[in-house]
Design an enzyme around this catalytic site. Structure first.
Site, PDB file in Angstrom:
ATOM      1  CG  HIS A 201      -2.150  -0.961   0.819  1.00  0.00           C
ATOM      2  ND1 HIS A 201      -2.195  -2.246   1.269  1.00  0.00           N
ATOM      3  CD2 HIS A 201      -3.227  -0.792   0.019  1.00  0.00           C
ATOM      4  CE1 HIS A 201      -3.288  -2.835   0.776  1.00  0.00           C
ATOM      5  NE2 HIS A 201      -3.924  -1.966   0.023  1.00  0.00           N
ATOM      6  NE  ARG A 309      -6.155   0.714  -2.476  1.00  0.00           N
ATOM      7  CZ  ARG A 309      -5.693   0.781  -3.723  1.00  0.00           C
ATOM      8  NH1 ARG A 309      -5.596   1.947  -4.328  1.00  0.00           N
ATOM      9  NH2 ARG A 309      -5.319  -0.319  -4.363  1.00  0.00           N
ATOM     10  CD  GLU A 445      -9.729  -7.259  -2.415  1.00  0.00           C
ATOM     11  OE1 GLU A 445      -8.792  -6.459  -2.399  1.00  0.00           O
ATOM     12  OE2 GLU A 445     -10.618  -7.283  -1.541  1.00  0.00           O
ATOM     13  CG  ASN A 468      -3.032  -4.602  -6.112  1.00  0.00           C
ATOM     14  OD1 ASN A 468      -2.634  -4.755  -7.259  1.00  0.00           O
ATOM     15  ND2 ASN A 468      -3.427  -3.435  -5.647  1.00  0.00           N
ATOM     16  CG  ASP A 469      -5.416  -8.102  -1.355  1.00  0.00           C
ATOM     17  OD1 ASP A 469      -4.388  -8.418  -0.740  1.00  0.00           O
ATOM     18  OD2 ASP A 469      -6.045  -7.064  -1.126  1.00  0.00           O
ATOM     19  NE  ARG A 479      -1.070  -5.755  -1.453  1.00  0.00           N
ATOM     20  CZ  ARG A 479      -2.240  -5.168  -1.663  1.00  0.00           C
ATOM     21  NH1 ARG A 479      -3.372  -5.827  -1.489  1.00  0.00           N
ATOM     22  NH2 ARG A 479      -2.293  -3.928  -2.067  1.00  0.00           N
ATOM     23  CB  CYS A 516     -10.037  -1.665  -8.980  1.00  0.00           C
ATOM     24  SG  CYS A 516     -10.319  -2.776  -7.606  1.00  0.00           S
TER      25      CYS A 516
HETATM   26  C1  PEP Z   1      -6.434  -5.138  -4.744  1.00  0.00           C
HETATM   27  O1  PEP Z   1      -6.271  -5.968  -3.853  1.00  0.00           O
HETATM   28  O2  PEP Z   1      -6.125  -5.349  -5.934  1.00  0.00           O
HETATM   29  C2  PEP Z   1      -6.988  -3.827  -4.435  1.00  0.00           C
HETATM   30  C3  PEP Z   1      -7.307  -2.967  -5.371  1.00  0.00           C
HETATM   31  O3  PEP Z   1      -7.120  -3.504  -3.108  1.00  0.00           O
HETATM   32  P1  PEP Z   1      -5.879  -3.038  -2.184  1.00  0.00           P
HETATM   33  O4  PEP Z   1      -4.697  -2.856  -3.085  1.00  0.00           O
HETATM   34  O5  PEP Z   1      -6.283  -1.811  -1.505  1.00  0.00           O
HETATM   35  O6  PEP Z   1      -5.723  -4.207  -1.264  1.00  0.00           O
HETATM   36 MG    MG Z   2      -7.098  -5.604  -1.911  1.00  0.00          MG
END
Ligand code: PEP
Ligand code: MG
Length: 598
Positions: A201, A309, A445, A468-469, A479, A516
């Site tokens: 993040h 977020r 996710e 991402n998750d 991550r 996203c």
């Molecule tokens: C994701 O997990 O891809 C996402 C957009 O949420 P974050 O990066 O805030 O966990």
């Molecule tokens: Mg996420």
């Protein structure tokens, strides 16, 4: 000017936020957790109140820690041993000490940690020369408490980053997401840290804030690099250059100019439709963390907010945001977006995001723990209900949708929907306006959510794939852990197959699907995502320009063929090459800028 007596040195890491910065180092050393003299620092008269507040907060935090420790060990040891903490608490509650430190900050214009350390030193010296053995022994108690207070003070000192005196490039071992969100955008030219990954993040925030950054740097930079040294950060290819030669500096000045020109061109194209050569329109939306990001999003021609977020409304603050203040934030966001949709994600705390005001328990595996929707349903339902009430209320002002993070089973969605229905009744009893038909979607996710997409599609209004998750949970790699980042491959065919399952389920059930995660804003994956049938891409605003240009140069048919081929690959590298080949053919200027070294 570079210093010819010092050698240029290059360190490599991962480019986390694109851009070039040329400037001077501000070195952030790790917090001291032992009793060590802090750096002598003077402050201005305007900073006196801030330093006094910090000292009070550090005392509060230390008191909480000591009480917690006392509670935890009370059952395990003799009562009189637990009472050692009473002595520690007495020191923390000592009013004379508090006043002495306050006076010293005020009269000597020194930071709270320096003032506190000097006063403790005086006490310790006086006690050490006493004959009485009991008093002498108390010196170690004092040092123990003092080091706790110092550690807490230095932690609270991190926000010092939000009032830098001049432009700097930050070098540190780590910056947490809450450190990063506080960075002064006008003064922090760039940062480079030893830890982290591209999808941490901290990296995501850096991109939103348009601060060039490099993470996961090899070579112990915190002990190698000195304050005030000349430095260049190349956030495109992930390198930093300390004490650059004149030749390197000139080359980078040129690269920075080219970068500037490139972005100006992209901004000029921001009104153009994101439509492929064969007529398919893709929605391009923005991921934002704070309301300030909306301006960049608009500059790059966003068509709405695809992910807000909200956790940053809760972080870095001792108090929780009130329902009214949240209604105000969401309503002004809707107004700013002028009728374009705004998707607000409910609180996603946990994992690498910590929130002081929620006093969460520490977990051994926070990414697999009580994170996001789990926390909201099980430990913070009151906070969650307040957030949902404010979203329902703000929804009356325009197109606002609710998105739930980290869903792993249908029961979670059913439970949230029940709460929402309950809150609608509450609001109507209170005669408060709200949107009774608010859309509710989920983030995909977890592999569980992706594989069960058919079922979810029947009970939600939309999907947004959080790659991402999804990557972290599918490939089983933290991550944030740089040691396993080599496995973090968005084009791992396992991920592509999961995306395909989700897109197919969405199409069959006539709901829309977006991506996203970071993948949506990375040029090299765009051909594959479009080819897999994604309707909307939501990304850090800065990436909108490049992605729009790629879409406008692409034929959907070619993208579909590439995606079909990538799905057949046995590994992520082959799949990535298929996408990259197509990208290089249609938009070589983008691959050139993004991947070129000097
Ligand atoms: C994701 O997990 O891809 C996402 C957009 O949420 P974050 O990066 O805030 O966990
Ligand atoms: Mg996420």
């Amino acid at each position: 000017m570079s210093n010819p007596t010092v050698k240029e040195k290059i360190y490599h890491g991962i480019g986390a936020s694109p851009g070039i910065a040329i400037g001077k180092v501000l070195l952030i050393k790790e917090h001291n957790t032992s009793y060590v003299k802090p750096l002598e620092t003077t402050i201005t008269a305007e900073q006196v109140d801030i330093e006094i507040k910090k000292f009070e907060l550090a005392l509060d935090k230390t008191r909480e820690e000591l009480e917690e420790l006392q509670k935890r060990i009370q059952n395990k040891i003799q009562a009189h041993e637990a009472s050692i903490f009473d002595a520690h608490l007495l020191i923390v509650d000592d009013q004379m000490l508090l006043h002495e430190v306050q006076d010293s900050i005020q009269n000597q214009l020194t930071t709270a940690d320096c003032a506190f350390f000097k006063i403790m030193e005086r006490y310790i010296t006086a006690m050490s020369v006493m004959k009485d053995a009991y008093i002498k022994e108390r010196v170690s108690d004092i040092k123990d408490v003092a080091s706790r207070v110092l550690a807490n003070l230095q932690e609270t000192r991190r926000p010092v980053l939000d009032y830098l005196e001049d432009m700097r490039i930050i070098i540190a071992h780590d910056l947490t997401p809450s450190d990063t969100v506080l960075l002064d955008r006008k003064k922090v030219q760039a940062f480079a840290i030893e830890s982290g990954s591209n999808t941490s993040h901290t990296a995501i925030l850096a991109r939103s804030m348009q601060i060039p950054s490099v993470v996961n740097i090899q070579g112990d930079i915190v002990s190698q690099i000195k304050n005030d040294e000349d430095i260049i950060v190349d956030g495109f290819i992930g390198t930093i250059i300390v004490n650059p030669t004149e030749k390197t500096r000139k080359a980078y000045q040129l690269k920075a100019k080219e970068e500037g020109r490139f972005y100006i061109d992209l901004i000029r194209e921001s009104r153009l439709r994101p439509e492929t050569l064969d007529g398919f329109t893709v929605q391009l939306a923005s991921n934002i963390e704070t309301i300030q990001d909306v301006q960049t999003a608009k500059k790059f021609g966003t068509s709405g907010v695809g992910l807000f977020r909200t956790e940053y409304m809760y972080m870095g603050n001792k108090a929780l945001p009130s329902e009214e203040s949240q209604v105000e934030t969401f309503t002004s966001l809707i107004k700013e977006m002028n009728g374009e949709p705004v998707i607000v994600r409910t609180l996603d705390i946990g994992g690498d995001k910590y929130c002081e005001s929620l006093s969460l328990r520490k977990e051994a595996n926070p990414f697999l723990g009580l994170r996001a929707i789990r926390l909201c349903l099980h430990e913070c339902q009151d906070v969650f209900r307040t957030q949902l009430r404010s979203l329902l209320r703000a929804g009356a002002a325009g197109d606002l949708k609710i998105m739930l993070p980290m869903i792993s089973c249908v029961e979670e969605v059913i439970e949230v929907k029940k709460i929402i229905e309950d809150l609608k009744k509450e609001l109507s009893n209170e005669n408060l306006p709200f949107n009774p038909d608010i859309e509710v979607g989920i983030m995909i996710e977890t592999p569980a959510a992706a594989l069960m997409a058919e079922h979810f599609a029947k009970i939600v209004d939309f999907f947004s794939i959080g790659t991402n998750d999804l990557i972290q949970y599918t490939i089983a790699i933290d991550r944030d852990n740089e040691r396993v980042s080599y496995l973090y491959e968005p084009t791992n065919p396992a991920i592509l197959h999961l995306i395909k399952i989700v897109v197919d389920a969405a199409k069959k059930n006539r709901i829309w699907v977006s991506v996203c995660g970071q993948m949506a804003g990375s040029p090299q994956y765009i051909p594959l995502l479009l080819g897999l049938g994604v309707h909307e891409l939501s990304m850090v605003p800065m990436s909108l320009g490049s992605v729009r240009r790629i879409i406008r140069k692409l034929k959907m048919h070619e993208a579909e063929v590439a995606a079909e081929k990538a799905l057949q690959c046995a590994n992520g590298k082959d799949a990535l090459n298929i996408s990259l080949e197509l990208l290089k053919k249609i938009a070589p200027e983008i691959t050139d800028l993004a991947f070129r070294g000097l």
